[in-house]
Design a protein around this motif. Structure first.
Motif, PDB file in Angstrom:
ATOM      1  N   ALA A  32       0.856  -1.186   0.000  1.00  0.00           N
ATOM      2  CA  ALA A  32       0.000   0.000   0.000  1.00  0.00           C
ATOM      3  C   ALA A  32       0.894   1.238   0.000  1.00  0.00           C
ATOM      4  CB  ALA A  32      -0.902   0.009   1.213  1.00  0.00           C
ATOM      5  N   CYS A  33       0.603   2.171  -0.896  1.00  0.00           N
ATOM      6  CA  CYS A  33       1.433   3.352  -1.046  1.00  0.00           C
ATOM      7  C   CYS A  33       0.794   4.615  -0.506  1.00  0.00           C
ATOM      8  CB  CYS A  33       1.794   3.550  -2.508  1.00  0.00           C
ATOM      9  SG  CYS A  33       2.744   2.196  -3.174  1.00  0.00           S
ATOM     10  N   GLU A  34      -0.411   4.543   0.001  1.00  0.00           N
ATOM     11  CA  GLU A  34      -1.099   5.733   0.450  1.00  0.00           C
ATOM     12  C   GLU A  34      -0.926   5.929   1.957  1.00  0.00           C
ATOM     13  OE1 GLU A  34      -5.011   6.351  -1.021  1.00  0.00           O
ATOM     14  OE2 GLU A  34      -4.621   5.093  -2.763  1.00  0.00           O
ATOM     15  N   ASN A  35      -0.955   7.162   2.368  1.00  0.00           N
ATOM     16  CA  ASN A  35      -0.835   7.506   3.783  1.00  0.00           C
ATOM     17  C   ASN A  35      -2.229   7.863   4.285  1.00  0.00           C
ATOM     18  OD1 ASN A  35      -0.116   8.336   6.289  1.00  0.00           O
ATOM     19  ND2 ASN A  35       1.197  10.028   5.610  1.00  0.00           N
ATOM     20  N   PHE A  36      -2.806   7.064   5.180  1.00  0.00           N
ATOM     21  CA  PHE A  36      -4.150   7.287   5.667  1.00  0.00           C
ATOM     22  C   PHE A  36      -4.191   8.011   7.022  1.00  0.00           C
ATOM     23  CE2 PHE A  36      -4.696   3.575   2.878  1.00  0.00           C
ATOM     24  CZ  PHE A  36      -5.624   4.116   2.002  1.00  0.00           C
TER      25      PHE A  36
END
Length: 155
Positions: free
Chosen positions: A150-154
């Motif tokens: 996963a490359c997104e920062n949540f």
């Protein structure tokens, strides 16, 4: 040998058709053996029996038309014309399109049955060249070292 494994050799069949002065039983049977993929599965059907009866009766044009109906259900005769001692035949998938939009397959010969057979062989050769699976292809399963990231920062 199954029909799918038989090798279609359109150049030699085309050359034989253009060199032949008239249609013969052996020529028709060679075309059925080498260029017809569906005919072997139709052995017990009425269509195959009809083609065989027409070949036995030496009704070459009718036999060719029946063979085309069995082998090329999506194709239709677009044009048959006699000009300067030769029959010109065109087969098409979209007969209702104007000539300039249609991608028809054309053949010519002094004998009508041979002109139809030449067009039939050309369509069969196209079908072999453009053979596509009837089911869409699926990507192969991921390898054992594959791990999605996963490359997104949540946050």
């Amino acid at each position: 040998m199954t029909a799918a494994l038989r090798r279609l050799d359109p150049p030699s069949l085309s050359q034989r058709l253009h060199a032949a002065p008239v249609t013969t039983r052996s020529l028709m049977l060679d075309i059925i053996d080498h260029a017809c993929r569906r005919f072997s599965s139709l052995d017990k059907s009425e269509r195959a029996a009809r083609v065989t009866r027409l070949i036995d009766a030496e009704a070459w044009v009718d036999a060719t038309l029946a063979l085309m109906e069995a082998e090329l259900p999506m194709w239709q005769i677009r044009r048959i014309a006699y000009d300067e001692g030769e029959w010109h035949c065109a087969l098409s998938r979209e007969r209702e399109l104007p000539d300039w939009l249609d991608a028809a397959v054309e053949a010519r010969h002094a004998d009508l049955a041979l002109a139809l057979l030449a067009a039939f062989i050309e369509v069969q050769a196209l079908a072999v060249e453009v053979s596509r699976p009837s089911v869409p292809t699926v990507r192969p399963a991921a390898g054992p070292l594959y791990e999605p990231v996963a490359c997104e920062n949540f946050s």
